[in-house]
Every structure is written in C-alpha cells, then in structure tokens.
Scaffold this active site. Structure first.
Site, PDB file in Angstrom:
ATOM      1  N   GLY A 296      64.894  17.739 -28.546  1.00 27.12           N
ATOM      2  CA  GLY A 296      64.177  18.953 -28.144  1.00 27.12           C
ATOM      3  C   GLY A 296      62.848  18.635 -27.503  1.00 27.12           C
TER       4      GLY A 296
ATOM      5  N   GLY B  27      59.167  20.749 -26.447  1.00 24.52           N
ATOM      6  CA  GLY B  27      58.400  21.988 -26.542  1.00 24.52           C
ATOM      7  C   GLY B  27      57.113  21.894 -25.762  1.00 24.52           C
ATOM      8  N   SER B  28      56.266  22.893 -25.939  1.00 24.02           N
ATOM      9  CA  SER B  28      55.006  22.960 -25.207  1.00 24.02           C
ATOM     10  C   SER B  28      54.064  21.816 -25.557  1.00 24.02           C
ATOM     11  CB  SER B  28      54.301  24.289 -25.508  1.00 24.02           C
ATOM     12  OG  SER B  28      55.117  25.379 -25.196  1.00 24.02           O
ATOM     13  N   PHE B  29      54.099  21.387 -26.817  1.00 27.25           N
ATOM     14  CA  PHE B  29      53.114  20.410 -27.267  1.00 27.25           C
ATOM     15  C   PHE B  29      53.692  19.038 -27.585  1.00 27.25           C
ATOM     16  CE2 PHE B  29      51.257  24.530 -28.798  1.00 27.25           C
ATOM     17  CZ  PHE B  29      50.337  24.632 -27.762  1.00 27.25           C
ATOM     18  N   GLY B  30      55.006  18.853 -27.372  1.00 29.57           N
ATOM     19  CA  GLY B  30      55.562  17.546 -27.659  1.00 29.57           C
ATOM     20  C   GLY B  30      57.070  17.515 -27.610  1.00 29.57           C
TER      21      GLY B  30
ATOM     22  N   VAL C 291      60.811  16.244 -29.690  1.00 28.54           N
ATOM     23  CA  VAL C 291      61.395  16.006 -31.014  1.00 28.54           C
ATOM     24  C   VAL C 291      62.539  15.010 -30.881  1.00 28.54           C
ATOM     25  CG1 VAL C 291      62.472  17.048 -33.035  1.00 28.54           C
ATOM     26  CG2 VAL C 291      60.782  18.347 -31.718  1.00 28.54           C
TER      27      VAL C 291
ATOM     28  N   LYS D  99      58.662  14.953 -34.584  1.00 31.56           N
ATOM     29  CA  LYS D  99      57.980  15.654 -33.492  1.00 31.56           C
ATOM     30  C   LYS D  99      56.778  14.830 -33.061  1.00 31.56           C
ATOM     31  CE  LYS D  99      55.715  20.065 -32.404  1.00 31.56           C
ATOM     32  NZ  LYS D  99      55.344  21.387 -32.971  1.00 31.56           N
TER      33      LYS D  99
ATOM     34  N   ASP E 108      54.909  32.545 -33.181  1.00 35.16           N
ATOM     35  CA  ASP E 108      55.811  32.024 -32.145  1.00 35.16           C
ATOM     36  C   ASP E 108      57.254  32.022 -32.650  1.00 35.16           C
ATOM     37  OD1 ASP E 108      56.317  31.117 -29.589  1.00 35.16           O
ATOM     38  OD2 ASP E 108      55.985  29.007 -30.062  1.00 35.16           O
TER      39      ASP E 108
END
Length: 202
Positions: free
Chosen positions: A16, A18-21, A23, A39, A148
């Site tokens: 995965g 996401g916006s900040f990193g 996974v 993550k 979120d």
C-alpha cells in the site's frame, strides 16, 4: 531488522501507498517468523513527521478488538544516514475494505483472490467499524476523532473482522468546561476524497 524483514523494502513486498508513506509486508526474524505490516514514512513530505507523532500518540493508549494493533515504532537512521521513521502493525491478511469493494481498482497481481462480500459480511464490517468509532469517541482515555475514515483505512483479518487503522490525522478532543465554548479547526482528512462509486446527491 525491518530492512531484512522486507527484503530491503522491496517493491514485491509493497502492499500500500498513502499520503505520508508506504506499507510493506514483512516477516520478522523471531521464533515464530511473525508476519507484520510496516509503514515507512516518506520524510520528504513535511507533514509526515507530524503524522508519525499523531499516530504514536493515538495508538499508545487505545486498545480495542476493532482497531489495528501497533506492535512497535521505529525512529532512527537508515543505511544511507537519513532519518527513518516507521510503524509496525499486526498484518491483516484480507487487506483493505476498499480492495474488496472495488476489485477493479487493483491489478490481478495485487489482488489474486478477489472475493465478493456477502450482505452479512458487509453488516458485520459496518458493526465492527461502528464499535471502533464508538470506543474512540466515548470510551478511550481521551476522546479521539479519526478524521480520515475511508475504505482503504479499514483492514480485515483472517476472520474478516474489521480493524480501523491509519491515525496519522487523528485529533484529540479536549473536554470543555462550558457547553457554550466551541472549537474551530481546518479541514482534515483526505482532501477531495470520495469513495469509488459514490455519487453526489443534489
């Protein structure tokens, strides 16, 4: 240890983004070969460190069967001497609710065994998520607003039990002494987010 668990954060272990990193799936070098989700924060994003701190603060005091369990956190230096921050979670074998609801968004490689959710499974997932949110709002040490909540942040374990994850934008509520007081905050969460298949109602 995290580098070895993910084969050097190999793209084949990526589950995965996401916006900040990102996974990664990893296997720890312990007696049981524990499978985890790691993550890794993208510290090039100036808000990633703040997200890391928010998530650590939120997860250190909350325990509920429908919240993703954090195993540990890591704030260190990587092999190249750069700052490195990561969170290690319990691995959820059935992935995210988003991938099950909208399998067309995933490639066959990423989601080899696509399954349709039955009505009963959908109801049970909704109950699990509601239980998690009720706990956060009314029963945790300090009231927490997730900020979120979306299908990609709802993860499913072996038994299809839903767990709410990703507390990087979580907000802690202070208890006001007067009902006349209020708090105003900016918009939080995934900007412009709308679940696939969701239509605007005029």
């Amino acid at each position: 240890m995290l580098h070895n668990a993910t084969n050097g954060f190999s793209s084949t272990n990526l589950i995965g983004v996401g916006s900040f990193g990102s996974v990664f799936k990893g296997i720890l070098d312990d007696e049981g070969g524990t499978i985890v989700a790691i993550k890794v924060l993208n510290l090039q994003n100036p808000r990633a460190s703040k997200s890391f701190m928010s998530e650590c603060k939120a997860l250190r005091n909350i325990r509920h069967r429908n919240l993703v369990k954090v195993i540990t956190s890591c704030s260190s230096i990587d092999c190249q001497g750069n700052d490195f921050k990561a969170l290690v979670y319990e691995y959820m074998s059935n992935g995210s609710l988003e991938k099950l609801l909208h399998p067309a968004l995933e490639t066959e490689q990423q989601q080899p065994e696509i399954q349709n959710l039955s009505l009963l499974q959908r109801i049970n997932i909704a109950i699990d998520v509601a239980s998690a949110i009720d706990y956060l709002h009314h029963h945790s040490h300090e009231p927490i607003i997730h900020c979120d909540l979306k299908p990609s942040n709802i993860l499913l374990d072996d038994d299809m039990t839903a767990h709410v994850g990703d507390f990087g934008l979580a907000r802690f509520l202070t208890k006001f002494s007067s009902h006349n007081q209020s708090s105003s905050v900016g918009v939080r969460g995934t900007i412009g987010y709308a679940a696939p298949g969701k239509h605007k109602i005029c």
